[in-house]
Design an enzyme around this catalytic site. Sequence first.
Site: not given
Ligand code: NDP
Length: 505
Positions: A199, A273, A307, A408
């Site tokens: 996904k 991660e 990250c 973060e």
């Molecule tokens: P998320 O953790 O929400 O998104 C990462 C993935 O998880 C996306 O595919 C998202 O789907 C999916 N997801 C969200 N909620 C659920 C759930 N309940 N069950 C299963 N999958 C889920 O990150 P955000 O996009 O909301 O970003 C928020 C913050 O997270 C950022 O500002 C940053 O601080 C951190 N982040 C860290 C990353 C890293 O590389 N470690 C990468 C991205 C974000 P969808 O986007 O379609 O909702």
Amino acid sequence: MSSTSDDGGETIESIRSRHRDAAADVVPEHTQLYIGGEWQDAASGETFDTLNPTTGEVLASVARGGEADIDRAVEAAWDAYDEEWSETSRAERQALLTEIADRVEEHQEELATLETLDNGKTLMEARMDVGGVAEQFRFFAGATNSQSGHTRDEPGVHGEVIREPYGVVGQIIPWNFPLAMASWKLAPALAAGNCSVLKPAEQTPLSVLRFLEIVDDVVPDGVVNVVTGYGEEAGDPLSRHEGVRKLAFTGSTAVGKQIMRNAAENVTDVTLELGGKSPIVVHADADPEEAVGVIAMAIFANTGECCEAGSRLFVHDDVAEPILEGLIGAAEGMTVGDPLKEETDVGPKVSQEQVDRTMDYLERAKEGGATFLAGGDAPDDEALSNGCFVTPTLVEGLDHDHEAVQEEIFGPVLEVFRWDDYDEMMTLANDVDYGLAGGVITNDLELADRTARDIEAGYIWVNTWHEMSPGLPYGGYKQSGIGRELSVETLDYYTQAKSVKYGLD
Ligand code: NDP
């Protein structure tokens, strides 16, 4: 105090026109779900829009997958596993991964352009990402040959350990490195002999869909399935699915914890991660000019949406002045603008939501007494006013326990702390819940080694940052995650051990 924006006679319309032309060439034809090797609408028939963060315009409407689609995708993945994929040899998987790498390289510029349009990263950064995608598939093509078990013999008995794939794995990825994250997940999963249901993030689904168009004729039907959609609607059911034997997730720590709770329902293995708040430790002997180059790259690359970004700077008093002066110059000298233009250093953030999140932290930092040495606002350029831009920002004077320091921000925001006592500094450097990465800048090998060992994190850079070629395991300490990617041992996270004992008497 704001950075250079590349107006150069640009208007909102000239940027939009450039982006529309580029999109016409690279946006994938198929924007549905990819299940069992076929493009299919979501069961609900619904779609959602993915936006271009530079222009605010809709790039494409994409299928909005939900629980019924996850069910279909998991079933298709098991069919593929049972009927064909579980019987493949290492050589066959190796050939497939190598062919995928070749295809990605053939389409590098197109995939990079698409990534730039959907995510906002600069074209140069996107090209590096796509190069890394090919490298990832090539690395795991080779790594299939290093998978081995071991034996244990005793009089009258022979014991052996074999490693078997899980079968079907669920993989959920974020938007900051869309295709790269897909490759970090798919390459080892396939190399180890699994089928995947992947996904992508709702903000950036397009490069993964185009990738599947490109490899559709070489990947057997059902081995890779992609369900686009929202986290709560598609990610959540994937992480709860009984048919998924292994979950791999990259994203926020909050969602990572939720995934782990969901996984507990079925006692499913997880690799996570998660976020980071990485310290950069600069020693008194550092060369200021070189340090500025490393630090600017550590925090401003990919608009800070990494990250592993170095987001907390601990600079020794003796070199603080020249380094901060250099950093202010670097931040203000960066060209913030259209990521399709080669001269742009910093593109937009991925979405308005992410801009708001960053600005909210900066507001709270101001209230917490922060001094802004550079940035902290949107570029003063009408042509960029429809995009999600934030200027490179340097902040000093915050208490280390302030939420803007502890959490973060995921933007181009560096927080500065000066030090003269190593132990006190290191206590602060480790005083966050995260432990993904860290770095040290010094020419003293002993100091470098000591600091690398003292930082509680899974990946340390000395005099560089962001270098992550496959071969060295990548993953976090503390709340930054579980498991390791990018290395031969990643295959262990996609396989399970089976012991077999033969009675020989
Ligand atoms: P998320 O953790 O929400 O998104 C990462 C993935 O998880 C996306 O595919 C998202 O789907 C999916 N997801 C969200 N909620 C659920 C759930 N309940 N069950 C299963 N999958 C889920 O990150 P955000 O996009 O909301 O970003 C928020 C913050 O997270 C950022 O500002 C940053 O601080 C951190 N982040 C860290 C990353 C890293 O590389 N470690 C990468 C991205 C974000 P969808 O986007 O379609 O909702």
